[in-house]
Design a protein around this motif. Structure first.
Motif, PDB file in Angstrom:
ATOM      1  N   LEU A  63       7.553   9.367   2.996  1.00  0.00           N
ATOM      2  CA  LEU A  63       7.516   7.917   3.187  1.00  0.00           C
ATOM      3  C   LEU A  63       8.865   7.282   2.869  1.00  0.00           C
ATOM      4  O   LEU A  63       9.276   6.320   3.508  1.00  0.00           O
ATOM      5  N   LYS A  64       9.554   7.856   1.866  1.00  0.00           N
ATOM      6  CA  LYS A  64      10.861   7.309   1.520  1.00  0.00           C
ATOM      7  C   LYS A  64      11.830   7.482   2.684  1.00  0.00           C
ATOM      8  O   LYS A  64      12.570   6.558   3.031  1.00  0.00           O
ATOM      9  N   LYS A  65      11.775   8.666   3.307  1.00  0.00           N
ATOM     10  CA  LYS A  65      12.648   8.899   4.472  1.00  0.00           C
ATOM     11  C   LYS A  65      12.323   7.910   5.579  1.00  0.00           C
ATOM     12  O   LYS A  65      13.217   7.357   6.222  1.00  0.00           O
ATOM     13  N   ALA A 109       0.836  -1.205   0.000  1.00  0.00           N
ATOM     14  CA  ALA A 109       0.000   0.000   0.000  1.00  0.00           C
ATOM     15  C   ALA A 109       0.871   1.255   0.000  1.00  0.00           C
ATOM     16  O   ALA A 109       0.665   2.178  -0.810  1.00  0.00           O
ATOM     17  N   LEU A 110       1.886   1.276   0.880  1.00  0.00           N
ATOM     18  CA  LEU A 110       2.745   2.460   0.938  1.00  0.00           C
ATOM     19  C   LEU A 110       3.532   2.621  -0.355  1.00  0.00           C
ATOM     20  O   LEU A 110       3.733   3.745  -0.828  1.00  0.00           O
ATOM     21  N   GLY A 111       3.955   1.490  -0.936  1.00  0.00           N
ATOM     22  CA  GLY A 111       4.676   1.555  -2.202  1.00  0.00           C
ATOM     23  C   GLY A 111       3.821   2.183  -3.294  1.00  0.00           C
ATOM     24  O   GLY A 111       4.294   2.999  -4.083  1.00  0.00           O
ATOM     25  N   PHE A 165       2.431   9.348  -5.895  1.00  0.00           N
ATOM     26  CA  PHE A 165       2.824  10.714  -5.529  1.00  0.00           C
ATOM     27  C   PHE A 165       4.305  10.947  -5.791  1.00  0.00           C
ATOM     28  O   PHE A 165       4.948  11.656  -5.049  1.00  0.00           O
ATOM     29  N   ARG A 166       4.828  10.343  -6.829  1.00  0.00           N
ATOM     30  CA  ARG A 166       6.257  10.381  -7.074  1.00  0.00           C
ATOM     31  C   ARG A 166       6.832  11.804  -6.983  1.00  0.00           C
ATOM     32  O   ARG A 166       6.321  12.730  -7.611  1.00  0.00           O
ATOM     33  N   ASP A 167       7.887  11.937  -6.159  1.00  0.00           N
ATOM     34  CA  ASP A 167       8.635  13.184  -5.969  1.00  0.00           C
ATOM     35  C   ASP A 167       7.832  14.307  -5.334  1.00  0.00           C
ATOM     36  O   ASP A 167       8.304  15.445  -5.279  1.00  0.00           O
ATOM     37  N   PRO A 171       9.759  -1.871   4.726  1.00  0.00           N
ATOM     38  CA  PRO A 171      10.416  -0.898   3.842  1.00  0.00           C
ATOM     39  C   PRO A 171      10.930  -1.514   2.547  1.00  0.00           C
ATOM     40  O   PRO A 171      10.808  -0.894   1.484  1.00  0.00           O
ATOM     41  N   GLY A 172      11.457  -2.734   2.621  1.00  0.00           N
ATOM     42  CA  GLY A 172      11.992  -3.365   1.415  1.00  0.00           C
ATOM     43  C   GLY A 172      10.931  -3.504   0.341  1.00  0.00           C
ATOM     44  O   GLY A 172      11.116  -3.072  -0.804  1.00  0.00           O
TER      45      GLY A 172
END
Lengths: 275, 331
Positions: free
Chosen positions: B142-144, B125-127, B133-135, B209-210
């Motif tokens: 979320l990436k952080k 879901a997060l992926g 919402f790329r960038d 995260p992976g």
């Protein structure tokens, strides 16, 4: 940030700052005198204060300096083990790419073998074999961390091998050794260093985990895993600081080294910075 | 269809051969490592008895365990027994290893399935959110968080959750898989789930995260493709594009990745189970190593290799379904 600096310069400065910070923690851990982490029963179980930033443990040892010391121990183990592991990966990766089909098949099989057992269990086994100690920990971590980097290097060499200039220098009569040192290694070295640095965080985390389980370093060593496993005994008594602060510091250092590796990759391989 | 099946047989055989050779190698290496250990299992066994043992009795134990036989002979003995389903008797728990493994694996499996499903769903879901919402800020945030979480050691996260939710707030029990003082038969499903929750949450937080970052990358690839551009030009909304083009392309690769992460799952469960004193295989293996319980240590090692192998096999089969090219190449 300063608008006049471009992204590459900013990354460079950031990376240098991270490197200095990590080195400072490492040096501090080595230089801290014994008395600073000596036990004093008058100060036992103190919550964090100005005098003891992270509080003290059940024997009255200052947790901040103990943590710093533990970090430098963990970093030493991590760095030595990953260096060994990275060299294994380099040799194995090149051998797989350059060697015959049989060698390649065997190395792939070997990688499947090492990846086929959970690493925690493999490190426990190796540590058991070497009589539970620093040596077992080092060998265990070195023996389990080379797989992905070896695969990466194998792929890289395979790709380089099919380049025209390699075929040309072979036709010009250069030996395999000459091609290796003059054509392959210059491409591989940056990859190798980035892979090496990105291996540190994993190695440090594994070191901490296995020490936490009671393998690896002896209990009097101030390793992070040992501080945290000691803290478990006092958790239900409401002593939260020995569990929270050393762990948080570990996370920060690991994160810092990880970001350092990623930044270094961006500097050495600018095309990957666009991702 | 039948032809296709026939073509699959040699490949299946080759794969089976490889799996058998890997499992054999694991058993040989594990046995060799344990044999080379300076820790004397007989001594540890006698210490565990808690009484003085006469030299004759000790010799009898050594004879019974066959400690003085050459290692190769002992290995073949052990392997023969293993194939017959007899893994010896645990020195620590004084029960057959096979029985301990089957009992504890039920506990571990419940924990790992919960963590596996939870991390898969959250990660996927997060992926998707990150990919869509790329960038923009949700992606960056979320990436952080993902990078941060992948630097967090499993056992420390377990400690913190234990501290906050079990010790301070008292929402969850501090450890074990069932309430203390309740008979095994009287434990309800909800009580089990209640005890399972914290270790499962710990395990899934460190492993999502992976999968999230992998899903994000795949979704970004799909969304920047030309057919998505065309779909957008036709007037499809983001949600429709995600449903029609995105999910179909990224769901199976994510599932494959999830199946091939059984090794990390098992390794993580060793740590989570130790923090929460959860009676599964993970806490048994570290106890076995610390107390020099050789039969149990060997049994669990081989079992974990088998477990990882099952995951990898499923992942390989899924690869074939996801990417028909892999099937064709092998033909």
């Amino acid at each position: 940030m300063n608008r006049r600096l471009n992204r590459r310069t900013r990354t460079l400065i950031l990376t240098a700052a991270m490197g200095v910070l990590i080195l400072a923690v490492y040096a501090a851990g080595i230089l801290v005198p014994e008395e600073w982490t000596a036990s004093s029963f008058l100060d036992a179980k103190q919550p964090p204060s100005l005098q003891h930033w992270f509080g003290t443990d059940s024997l009255g040892r200052d947790l901040f300096w103990r943590t710093v010391k533990g970090l430098s121990v963990s970093m030493t183990v991590g760095i030595v083990a990953s260096c060994v592991s990275a060299v294994i990966a380099l040799l194995v990766g090149i051998a797989a790419a350059v060697g015959s089909k049989g060698v390649d098949g065997f190395i792939n099989w070997l990688i499947d073998l090492v990846m086929g057992v959970p690493h925690t269990i493999l490190i426990i086994l190796i540590s058991f074999c070497l009589g539970r100690g620093l040596k077992g920990l080092l060998v265990g971590i070195a023996a389990t961390h080379w797989c992905s980097l070896a695969r990466l290097i194998r792929g890289e060499v395979m790709q380089l091998r099919s380049q025209h200039y390699i075929a040309l220098s072979r036709r010009l009569g250069k030996s395999s050794g000459w091609i290796l040192t003059n054509h392959l290694l210059p491409h591989l070295i940056p990859q190798f260093f980035v892979g090496l640095i990105l291996m540190f965080p994993h190695a440090i985390l594994h070191e901490a985990s296995v020490s936490f389980l009671g393998y690896g370093l002896p209990p009097e060593q101030p390793a992070i895993g040992i501080i945290l496993s000691e803290s478990m005994k006092y958790l239900s008594a409401g002593m939260w600081w020995p569990a929270v602060f050393p762990g948080l510091t570990l996370v920060l250092i690991v994160l810092l080294i990880d970001r350092l590796g990623e930044n270094l990759r961006m500097i050495l391989d600018p095309s990957s910075a666009q991702e | 269809m039948f032809q296709w099946f026939i073509r699959l047989v040699p490949r299946g055989l080759r794969y089976g051969l490889k799996v058998i050779s890997l499992l054999l190698a694991v058993s040989i290496i594990a046995f060799a490592l344990v044999c080379a250990s300076p820790i004397d299992p007989v001594q540890q066994y006698i210490l565990g008895l808690g009484t003085a043992v006469s030299p004759e009795r000790r010799a009898a134990i050594e004879e019974y365990w066959g400690v003085n036989d050459p290692p190769v002979e002992r290995y073949l003995n052990w392997l023969g027994n293993l194939l017959r389903g007899d893994l010896g008797e645990s020195a620590l728990y004084r029960r057959p290893v096979a029985e301990i493994i089957s009992q504890r694996f039920a506990n571990s499996l419940a924990l790992m399935i919960c963590a596996w499903v939870l991390s898969g769903v959250i990660g996927f879901a997060l992926g998707c959110v990150m990919g869509v919402f790329r960038d923009r800020w949700p992606d960056k945030l979320l990436k952080k968080i993902c990078y941060l979480l992948s630097s967090v050691p499993t056992f420390w996260l377990g400690l913190v959750l234990l501290l906050v939710f079990a010790v301070t707030l008292g929402w969850f029990p501090v450890g074990f898989s069932s309430p203390i003082g309740v008979l095994e038969a009287d434990v309800t499903f909800w009580q089990r789930l209640h005890h399972l929750a914290l270790p499962a949450i710990t395990l899934s937080i460190v492993s999502f995260p992976g999968i999230a970052l992998h899903t994000r990358q795949k979704l970004v690839d799909v969304l920047s493709s030309e057919y998505v551009l065309f779909a957008r030009a036709r007037g499809e909304g983001t949600w429709t594009i995600l449903r029609r083009h995105g999910l179909r392309n990224i769901l199976l690769p994510a599932l494959t990745l999830q199946f091939s992460s059984f090794a990390e799952l098992f390794g993580g469960s060793v740590l989570a189970e130790n923090v929460f004193s959860y009676p599964g295989l993970g806490s048994a293996v570290s106890a076995a190593g610390l107390n020099s319980d050789v039969p149990l240590l060997l049994g669990i090692t081989v079992f974990s290799a088998l477990f990882v192998c099952v995951g990898n096999t499923i992942a390989n089969l899924l690869y074939g379904i996801v990417d028909p090219r892999i099937r064709e190449v092998s033909q």
